[in-house]
Design a protein around this motif. Structure first.
Motif, PDB file in Angstrom:
ATOM      1  N   ASN A 605      16.950  24.938 -81.940  1.00 18.72           N
ATOM      2  CA  ASN A 605      17.585  24.963 -80.521  1.00 18.72           C
ATOM      3  C   ASN A 605      18.196  26.299 -80.568  1.00 18.72           C
ATOM      4  O   ASN A 605      18.548  27.064 -79.564  1.00 18.72           O
ATOM      5  CB  ASN A 605      18.641  23.847 -80.161  1.00 18.72           C
ATOM      6  CG  ASN A 605      17.628  22.622 -79.765  1.00 18.72           C
ATOM      7  OD1 ASN A 605      16.516  22.554 -79.454  1.00 18.72           O
ATOM      8  ND2 ASN A 605      18.324  21.425 -79.952  1.00 18.72           N
ATOM      9  N   PHE A 606      19.001  26.532 -81.659  1.00 18.35           N
ATOM     10  CA  PHE A 606      19.661  27.724 -81.826  1.00 18.35           C
ATOM     11  C   PHE A 606      19.026  28.873 -81.781  1.00 18.35           C
ATOM     12  O   PHE A 606      19.153  29.815 -81.468  1.00 18.35           O
ATOM     13  CB  PHE A 606      20.457  27.728 -83.238  1.00 18.35           C
ATOM     14  CG  PHE A 606      21.253  28.782 -83.492  1.00 18.35           C
ATOM     15  CD1 PHE A 606      22.350  29.283 -82.846  1.00 18.35           C
ATOM     16  CD2 PHE A 606      20.852  29.872 -84.601  1.00 18.35           C
ATOM     17  CE1 PHE A 606      23.217  30.219 -83.146  1.00 18.35           C
ATOM     18  CE2 PHE A 606      21.480  31.032 -84.908  1.00 18.35           C
ATOM     19  CZ  PHE A 606      22.803  31.255 -84.127  1.00 18.35           C
ATOM     20  N   ALA A 609      18.156  29.665 -78.486  1.00 15.67           N
ATOM     21  CA  ALA A 609      19.289  30.469 -77.848  1.00 15.67           C
ATOM     22  C   ALA A 609      19.353  31.969 -78.314  1.00 15.67           C
ATOM     23  O   ALA A 609      19.802  32.945 -77.323  1.00 15.67           O
ATOM     24  CB  ALA A 609      20.679  29.721 -78.140  1.00 15.67           C
ATOM     25  N   MET A 613      19.356  35.680 -76.078  1.00 19.70           N
ATOM     26  CA  MET A 613      20.510  36.355 -75.831  1.00 19.70           C
ATOM     27  C   MET A 613      20.035  38.038 -76.280  1.00 19.70           C
ATOM     28  O   MET A 613      20.745  38.977 -76.466  1.00 19.70           O
ATOM     29  CB  MET A 613      21.524  36.158 -76.976  1.00 19.70           C
ATOM     30  CG  MET A 613      22.227  34.849 -76.407  1.00 19.70           C
ATOM     31  SD  MET A 613      23.634  34.265 -77.551  1.00 19.70           S
ATOM     32  CE  MET A 613      23.946  32.818 -76.941  1.00 19.70           C
ATOM     33  N   GLU A 650      28.988  35.681 -78.624  1.00 18.67           N
ATOM     34  CA  GLU A 650      28.348  34.548 -77.833  1.00 18.67           C
ATOM     35  C   GLU A 650      27.679  33.455 -78.698  1.00 18.67           C
ATOM     36  O   GLU A 650      27.549  32.079 -78.402  1.00 18.67           O
ATOM     37  CB  GLU A 650      27.539  35.098 -76.838  1.00 18.67           C
ATOM     38  CG  GLU A 650      28.156  36.034 -75.649  1.00 18.67           C
ATOM     39  CD  GLU A 650      28.556  37.432 -76.087  1.00 18.67           C
ATOM     40  OE1 GLU A 650      28.155  37.797 -77.251  1.00 18.67           O
ATOM     41  OE2 GLU A 650      29.074  37.968 -75.237  1.00 18.67           O
ATOM     42  N   ILE A 651      26.853  34.060 -79.828  1.00 19.99           N
ATOM     43  CA  ILE A 651      26.276  33.296 -80.624  1.00 19.99           C
ATOM     44  C   ILE A 651      27.122  32.281 -81.322  1.00 19.99           C
ATOM     45  O   ILE A 651      26.900  31.103 -81.508  1.00 19.99           O
ATOM     46  CB  ILE A 651      25.292  34.029 -81.828  1.00 19.99           C
ATOM     47  CG1 ILE A 651      24.351  34.821 -80.901  1.00 19.99           C
ATOM     48  CG2 ILE A 651      24.589  33.029 -82.504  1.00 19.99           C
ATOM     49  CD1 ILE A 651      23.525  35.796 -82.088  1.00 19.99           C
ATOM     50  N   GLN A 653      30.239  31.391 -80.422  1.00 18.83           N
ATOM     51  CA  GLN A 653      30.567  30.331 -79.355  1.00 18.83           C
ATOM     52  C   GLN A 653      29.675  29.303 -79.129  1.00 18.83           C
ATOM     53  O   GLN A 653      30.011  28.099 -78.688  1.00 18.83           O
ATOM     54  CB  GLN A 653      30.957  31.099 -78.119  1.00 18.83           C
ATOM     55  CG  GLN A 653      31.638  30.400 -77.031  1.00 18.83           C
ATOM     56  CD  GLN A 653      33.019  29.938 -77.234  1.00 18.83           C
ATOM     57  OE1 GLN A 653      33.682  30.437 -78.098  1.00 18.83           O
ATOM     58  NE2 GLN A 653      33.317  28.765 -76.681  1.00 18.83           N
ATOM     59  N   TRP A 654      28.394  29.656 -78.989  1.00 14.80           N
ATOM     60  CA  TRP A 654      27.453  28.645 -78.888  1.00 14.80           C
ATOM     61  C   TRP A 654      27.538  27.473 -79.987  1.00 14.80           C
ATOM     62  O   TRP A 654      27.306  26.142 -79.666  1.00 14.80           O
ATOM     63  CB  TRP A 654      25.945  29.409 -78.842  1.00 14.80           C
ATOM     64  CG  TRP A 654      24.806  28.471 -78.470  1.00 14.80           C
ATOM     65  CD1 TRP A 654      24.410  28.237 -77.118  1.00 14.80           C
ATOM     66  CD2 TRP A 654      24.143  27.275 -79.278  1.00 14.80           C
ATOM     67  NE1 TRP A 654      23.376  27.352 -77.040  1.00 14.80           N
ATOM     68  CE2 TRP A 654      23.163  26.703 -78.586  1.00 14.80           C
ATOM     69  CE3 TRP A 654      24.092  27.173 -80.637  1.00 14.80           C
ATOM     70  CZ2 TRP A 654      22.259  25.986 -78.842  1.00 14.80           C
ATOM     71  CZ3 TRP A 654      23.357  26.291 -81.148  1.00 14.80           C
ATOM     72  CH2 TRP A 654      22.191  25.562 -80.362  1.00 14.80           C
ATOM     73  N   GLU A 657      30.831  25.227 -79.369  1.00 16.18           N
ATOM     74  CA  GLU A 657      30.780  24.226 -78.370  1.00 16.18           C
ATOM     75  C   GLU A 657      29.920  22.992 -78.944  1.00 16.18           C
ATOM     76  O   GLU A 657      29.843  22.130 -78.315  1.00 16.18           O
ATOM     77  CB  GLU A 657      29.896  25.078 -77.196  1.00 16.18           C
ATOM     78  CG  GLU A 657      30.760  26.054 -76.404  1.00 16.18           C
ATOM     79  CD  GLU A 657      30.191  26.672 -75.528  1.00 16.18           C
ATOM     80  OE1 GLU A 657      28.908  26.413 -75.337  1.00 16.18           O
ATOM     81  OE2 GLU A 657      30.739  27.463 -74.933  1.00 16.18           O
ATOM     82  N   ARG A 658      28.701  22.981 -79.719  1.00 17.30           N
ATOM     83  CA  ARG A 658      28.238  22.091 -80.496  1.00 17.30           C
ATOM     84  C   ARG A 658      28.992  21.047 -81.234  1.00 17.30           C
ATOM     85  O   ARG A 658      28.524  19.936 -81.841  1.00 17.30           O
ATOM     86  CB  ARG A 658      26.852  22.485 -81.175  1.00 17.30           C
ATOM     87  CG  ARG A 658      25.598  22.669 -80.224  1.00 17.30           C
ATOM     88  CD  ARG A 658      26.123  23.564 -78.943  1.00 17.30           C
ATOM     89  NE  ARG A 658      24.851  23.558 -78.099  1.00 17.30           N
ATOM     90  CZ  ARG A 658      24.928  24.350 -76.885  1.00 17.30           C
ATOM     91  NH1 ARG A 658      25.926  25.081 -76.725  1.00 17.30           N
ATOM     92  NH2 ARG A 658      23.848  24.373 -76.202  1.00 17.30           N
TER      93      ARG A 658
END
Length: 833
Positions: A605-606, A609, A613, A650-651, A653-654, A657-658
């Motif tokens: 999933n990463f 994402a 980006m 942003e990576i 932060q992704w 958040e998990r």
């Protein structure tokens, strides 16, 4: 000047016809040259001919017809006496002379004598097919790979009684069943009797396939459906009859498959390394088979297609007759249409029979011969094919899915996971015809159906099958969910020995699913635990329609209700992907359990994402993320996260958040016991890859035999470990402890702060606080004692300083006793289908 000896060209295994001028015409057959000495008598000539054709002159005789030149034409004459033989030899000394040979068996009382030589012939050999030639004598020569020549009485004995023939062309001793109640006569063979089962019985019961409405299930259509092909279920009616006519045991095929499966202990252990697994049937089909086999290789018991079709050729069943004719037609690039087909006869003619411009008169008539014990016999073949095309056509009428399924049945028995593209390669290698993927898929489905029964019947009798397993193994639980219209929807089951054994495993469950490849597809869900030796321990299984929210919630509910030992463990940890159904199910059904995410699935999933980006080096970033989640070193984790922030905030932060506690090892709190992925579930799914296309009962049987094999192998390993050493822990844990002890010896002497607390410096001058209070778990600021539930090198160094045993801080789930108790319960034999 030397004179060459008489030279002949022997022509045999064909049909000789003469016109009104005695001009010979020979149809079919074979030929070979032969030279004989001068002044040979007729008897000597026949002996030389028989030996040249590999017949025993003491058991066979030859009728010889010579083709003599008369002007510009030829006439045929029998060679019946020495004068005719001398005339033939004189001509053969000057020019090559053709001899038409017909071999006949010498009349004896019984041809089933082991000491007698049998025919060793290089003619066309068709397994399951015998060529019968009617004669005025009471003997009918039968050319068979195993039997040689036999009388009419012996033919009936062979067809309806027990005959076991070895490959050296010598008959074994046989015992014929007494069938005087059926035929009114005793057909037993006078040879020595032995106790064996008959090849097939007199009253074999053929059950027609029940009609099932397939509404509610999505299936693949092949374009050659069952209702189009005539007698498409004939192989199913001859259910599980193998290539030698013996009824197959489905459990034997599956048991042999489990023995051949290359599932070593290394493949069935915990592995946190990143590995990719096929996630769809498309990826599975594109995957290179693990076995180093060639798609062009033929199995030893592969069906043989005749080079020629001749009158009086016999077959055990109609399906074998049709297969032989279809294969012969494909090889010779001719096609036919069925004129009449029923239980008594099978009539076909060339597809060009009604062509007005290029009419072909070829026609074949076969029928069921009750006189010969119920075999199918080619009665007549009229005409020859005049429509033969040397260029093979892309699509052949007779190369349908039913023919291909019959062709690959021997392969299916040994290679359950054969893929459609492999079937395409085998057909192309054998017949030079490339079939479509859909036809190959359909043929594979039909072959599996003929060997392992139909999917519909497997689902229909599933309840009885599961009840039989429960009766054989107490403690086994299962649940079948049906729709309001009594259609199968879901199945959950767990074997009793697995349920009892999981009590001694770590409280960690790995949940995952894999796609099935059968007619109705579906998904196999699996819950896998971990034993004391870091080996995977399959606990529970489910067959559902797909990996949807409802199916996962239902599976988790069954785990909670039917396996109480799961819900009763307060420190339970469930590792899975971030599927919405799993997240919701764990939150509602197992609220006190720690739900952790599989690091491998999160990496996928990463990766998506990161691509969205616009990062160029995706693999580099993903590797840093995986290292951060899989490390037990806080400094390395911080370094990886700082590097990710530098690439793009942003990576980072992704990932935050998990929830770091869900996917990182250092923030886990010890629930994972060091397990970061669901590779254990994927590993067991990989072991079942061959069985995922089987009907449901065969799939359950394959899972059963794999678990049984795993139990036996690990029990043997435990017994050997107990006899060879006095280790208190399992082998892999013992190796890890020894490595920690070796690392502890390199650590400087710790500084004692109070009675149970120490300060330790490692070789990098980093300081750690250690607490070794007796009666409780050891603590170290490095965090590894909590993560792995065993002492780290710092704790071992401190215990050694105060002369305490560091082994008391190792979790009981790593002990050899727990390892033994995990596999203490015994499996019992499940009933054959």
């Amino acid at each position: 000047m030397s004179v060459r000896p008489p030279s002949f060209m022997l022509v045999y295994d064909g049909e000789l016809s003469l016109d009104d001028k005695f001009s010979p015409t020979y149809i079919g057959g074979k030929c070979r040259p032969l030279q004989v000495p001068f002044k040979s008598t007729l008897k000597q000539l026949k002996e030389r001919v028989l030996r040249a054709l590999k017949y025993d002159p003491s058991k066979f005789t030859a009728a010889i017809v010579a083709r003599f030149p008369v002007g510009k034409e030829f006439m045929a004459s029998k060679v019946e006496d020495d004068d005719a033989c001398e005339f033939a030899l004189s001509l053969a000394a000057t020019e090559l002379l053709i001899l038409y040979v017909e071999v006949e068996e010498i009349r004896t009382e019984c041809n089933f004598d082991e000491d007698n030589s049998t025919q060793i012939h290089d003619s066309v050999v068709v397994e399951h097919a015998d060529e019968l030639r009617d004669t005025t004598d009471r003997f009918i020569p039968v050319r068979n790979a195993n039997l040689g020549y036999a009388s009419r009485k012996d033919i009936v004995n062979y067809i309806i009684c027990h005959n076991l023939c070895n490959r050296s062309l010598k008959l074994r001793e046989c015992q014929c069943r007494s069938i005087h109640e059926t035929y009114g006569i005793n057909l037993s063979c006078p040879s020595t009797q032995s106790q064996h089962s008959p090849i097939f019985g007199l009253n074999d019961i053929r059950l027609s396939t029940p009609t099932i409405d397939d509404e509610g299930y999505e299936t693949m259509s092949s374009g050659s459906s069952d209702d189009v092909e005539e007698d498409v279920d004939e192989l199913v009616n001859d259910e599980n009859v193998n290539i030698n006519g013996v009824k197959d045991n489905i459990n034997e095929f599956i048991r042999d498959y489990c023995v051949r499966t290359d599932n070593t202990e290394e493949q069935m252990t915990v592995n946190n390394e990143y590995a990719e697994f096929p996630k769809s049937t498309r990826q599975w089909n594109a995957e290179v088979p693990s076995e180093s086999r060639s798609i062009h290789s033929l199995t030893n018991d592969e069906y043989v297609i005749p080079n020629e079709l001749v009158e009086h050729m016999c077959f055990r069943r109609k399906s074998e007759l049709k297969f032989a004719i279809q294969g012969w037609s494909i090889i010779n690039n001719v096609q036919f249409v069925v004129v009449a087909s029923n239980r008594q006869k099978f009539i076909i003619e060339c597809i060009q029979h009604d062509n007005l411009t290029a009419k072909c008169h070829w026609r074949l008539h076969a029928s069921l011969s009750k006189r010969l014990g119920g075999v199918w016999k080619i009665a007549t073949i009229k005409g020859q094919h005049t429509c033969t095309n040397p260029i093979l056509q892309a699509g052949h009428r007779q190369c349908n899915s039913q023919f291909i399924s019959f062709f690959i049945i021997p392969t299916i028995r040994k290679q359950m996971d054969i893929k459609p593209r492999e079937i395409i390669g085998r057909v192309e290698a054998k017949f030079n015809i490339k079939v479509s993927y859909m036809k190959a898929w359909d043929s594979r489905r039909k072959a599996i159906k003929s060997v392992f029964s139909s999917w519909e019947e497997s689902y229909r009798s599933l309840n009885l099958f599961m009840e039989a397993i429960v009766a054989a193994m107490p403690g086994t639980v299962y649940k079948i969910q049906s729709s309001s219209t009594q259609r199968f929807q879901r199945l959950f089951w767990a074997f009793g020995p697995s349920i009892n054994g999981w009590k001694y495993c770590r409280p960690v469950l790995s949940l995952d699913g894999t796609f099935l490849l059968g007619k109705y597809r579906g998904t196999l869900l699996i819950a896998v635990g971990l034993d004391a030796n870091n080996g995977l321990f399959p606990l529970a299984f489910g067959i559902v329609e797909s990996e949807c929210n409802e199916s996962w919630i239902w599976f988790l509910r069954m785990l909670h209700e039917l396996v109480p030992s799961i819900s009763s463990r307060s420190d339970l940890c469930i590792i899975s992907d971030r599927h919405a159904g799993l997240v919701r199910g764990c939150r509602e059904i197992f609220p006190s359990a720690a739900h952790r995410h599989c690091l491998r699935h999160l990496r996928e999933n990463f990766k998506k994402a990161v691509r969205q980006m616009g990062i160029s080096d995706v693999e580099f970033v993903c590797q840093k993320m995986y290292t951060a989640g899989n490390t037990d070193d806080p400094d390395l984790f911080n370094q990886m996260m700082v590097d990710i922030i530098k690439i793009k905030p942003e990576i980072h932060q992704w990932l935050v958040e998990r929830d770091l506690s869900k996917w990182t090892l250092i923030f886990d709190g010890g629930f994972r016991y060091g397990v970061m992925t669901t590779n254990a579930s994927e590993a067991f799914n990989g072991i079942l890859k061959r069985a995922r296309g089987l009907p449901v009962q065969a799939l359950i049987t394959a899972i059963y035999y794999n678990i049984v094999r795993m139990f036996i192998r690990r029990l043997e390993m435990i017994i050997a470990e107990e006899h060879q050493s006095n280790n208190f822990f399992s082998a892999r844990v013992q190796v890890k402890i020894r490595k920690l002890e070796s690392d502890a010896r390199r650590i400087p002497e710790p500084t004692r702060v109070n009675l149970h607390e120490f300060q330790v410096f490692d070789m990098s001058s980093r300081s750690y606080r250690v607490d070794i209070t007796p009666g409780s778990n050891s603590l170290c600021s490095c965090g590894r004692t909590i993560i792995y539930h065993m002492p780290c090198a710092h704790v071992i160094s401190c215990t050694a300083a105060v002369r305490l045993s560091h082994l008391e801080y190792v979790s009981e789930f790593y002990t050899l006793n727990n390892f033994k108790m995990t596999y203490a319960d015994e499996f019992h034999t499940i009933p054959d289908k």
